[in-house]
Design an enzyme around this catalytic site. Structure first.
Site, PDB file in Angstrom:
ATOM      1  N   CYS A  55      -3.186   4.512  -4.815  1.00 16.45           N
ATOM      2  CA  CYS A  55      -3.952   5.761  -4.832  1.00 16.45           C
ATOM      3  C   CYS A  55      -3.621   6.612  -6.050  1.00 16.45           C
ATOM      4  CB  CYS A  55      -3.725   6.553  -3.550  1.00 16.45           C
ATOM      5  SG  CYS A  55      -2.004   7.012  -3.248  1.00 16.45           S
TER       6      CYS A  55
ATOM      7  N   ASP B  42       0.859  -1.195   0.000  1.00 12.42           N
ATOM      8  CA  ASP B  42       0.000   0.000   0.000  1.00 12.42           C
ATOM      9  C   ASP B  42       0.889   1.236   0.000  1.00 12.42           C
ATOM     10  OD1 ASP B  42      -2.058   1.796   0.170  1.00 12.42           O
ATOM     11  OD2 ASP B  42      -2.605   1.312   2.240  1.00 12.42           O
TER      12      ASP B  42
END
Length: 401
Positions: A356, A329
């Protein structure tokens, strides 16, 4: 044809708008140069005003007059949205369905261009609708002491007295007074408690709330620093944890790594899967997040923590035993070649990548392909309605599987 070095700053042109680009701008062309246009939509004919020109092959502009509108154009729900105003929400003028399709186009284009992966993408809505979802805000403070948000690519502070994408009352809680801080933070946690802080240099002084945010995700309560990282959409953390758990599919006794692990949201899911006979290694560079994680997961003895940058840890601080599952992540810049190569060298059965930024994801997927992994599954989520941002989760498996 105009010289590429001619400064167009402040000039206006009538153009036809083309496709959406990474970053939420829309591509138009004029006299051989590319214009990255905000506040427009594909197919529209608009008048643009150039606000940035560095003399190269492209410049940046705002659509200041809409001559032929797109059927996807709507009236922005926020009065602070538009050219010269708040730079936070760049899709306020787009219908919610069209926002998600534009984001899907961005993801598809980045995968195709950077990773040579052709794949259909559907951006899924999270529960709650496009407004009143944001639970964490950082506001700049102007010279007059009033809090607001910065303008597009600007240090100017636009005073704001409410925000349509934030939980009701968050901005109002700080907008009616003057502040001496550089920034003001507002967090409304999962229990509805509001935490307000003043940022002065590297320090945040608590002005309201306990400073400990309470959140619920992955079948447990979390108590984390109000200044620490947590997903800003109230449905995001639980949704992402569910997908990560489904795709990680770790078995009892196996070894899992959670890289860029934060406070251990995904580690908690992995720990339940591997059980006490397995192990979960969390690598996180921010000591405050690790402190929160250790406190929240103190009863999960199978979870081990390493405080280090991931790119350093994968080369010098991780166990000899190879992991069965790796969760990544990374921040907006992505994991990068060093991390991808080291993860792939350990040959995990599954890699779950939470991203993201679609361009960073595509670059890292391209590197995983070089290292012998293929994209097995991909889901995209609209965790930031009214903006161009999109969250993706990818499952990678070895090419031979």
């Amino acid at each position: 044809m105009s010289s590429a070095k001619e400064d167009w700053t402040g000039r206006t042109f009538e153009v036809e708008v083309g496709p959406v680009a990474h970053g939420g701008h829309f591509v138009a062309r004029h006299e051989g140069r590319v214009l990255f246009v905000r506040h427009a939509l594909p197919g529209e004919r608009v008048v643009v005003s150039v606000y940035e020109d560095n003399g190269g092959s492209f410049c940046r502009a705002d659509a200041v007059e809409i001559l032929e509108p797109s059927p996807d154009r709507v009236e922005p729900p926020c009065p602070f949205s538009g050219p010269g105003m708040c730079g936070g929400c760049d899709f306020q003028h787009v219908s919610w369905d069209a926002q998600r399709e534009l984001k899907a186009q961005i993801v598809r284009e980045q995968l195709s261009r950077l990773a040579k992966i052709e794949r259909d993408v559907v951006v899924e809505a999270l529960p709650g609708g496009p407004l009143e979802w944001r639970t964490r805000i950082r506001m700049a403070v102007g010279r007059d002491g009033r809090p607001g948000f910065r303008g597009t690519r600007s240090h100017d502070v636009i005073p704001i007295d409410h925000c349509v994408i934030s939980r009701p009352g968050m901005v109002e809680a700080v907008a009616d007074r003057k502040w001496r801080a550089h920034e003001v933070t507002i967090v409304q946690d999962g229990d509805g408690n509001r935490h307000v802080g003043e940022v002065r240099g590297r320090h945040t002084a608590r002005r309201a709330g306990t400073g400990t945010a309470v959140e619920t995700a992955a079948q447990r309560k979390w108590r984390i620093s109000a200044e620490g990282f947590w997903q800003v959409h109230p449905a995001a953390a639980d949704t992402f944890a569910s997908v990560v758990g489904e795709w990680a599919a770790a078995e009892p006794g196996q070894r899992a790594w959670d890289l860029y692990g934060g406070a251990g949201l995904f580690a908690s899911v992995l720990a339940r899967q591997v059980g006490e006979s397995g192990s979960v290694l969390v690598v996180e560079s921010f000591p405050g997040a690790v402190e929160d994680g250790r406190r929240n997961l103190r009863r999960m003895s199978q979870v081990e923590w390493v405080v280090d940058k991931v790119e350093h840890a994968v080369k010098r601080a991780l166990p000899v035993e190879n992991p069965h599952v790796v969760v990544l992540d990374p921040p907006r810049k992505g994991a990068g070649k060093v991390v991808v190569a080291e993860v792939a060298r350990r040959r995990p059965q599954r890699v779950v990548y939470v991203a993201c930024d679609p361009a960073a994801l595509a670059r890292d997927l391209a590197e995983f392909t070089v290292q012998g992994y293929r994209l097995e599954e991909l889901r995209a989520f609209d965790a930031f309605p009214m903006t161009h941002h999109v969250e993706c989760i990818a499952l990678l498996v070895p090419e031979t599987s």
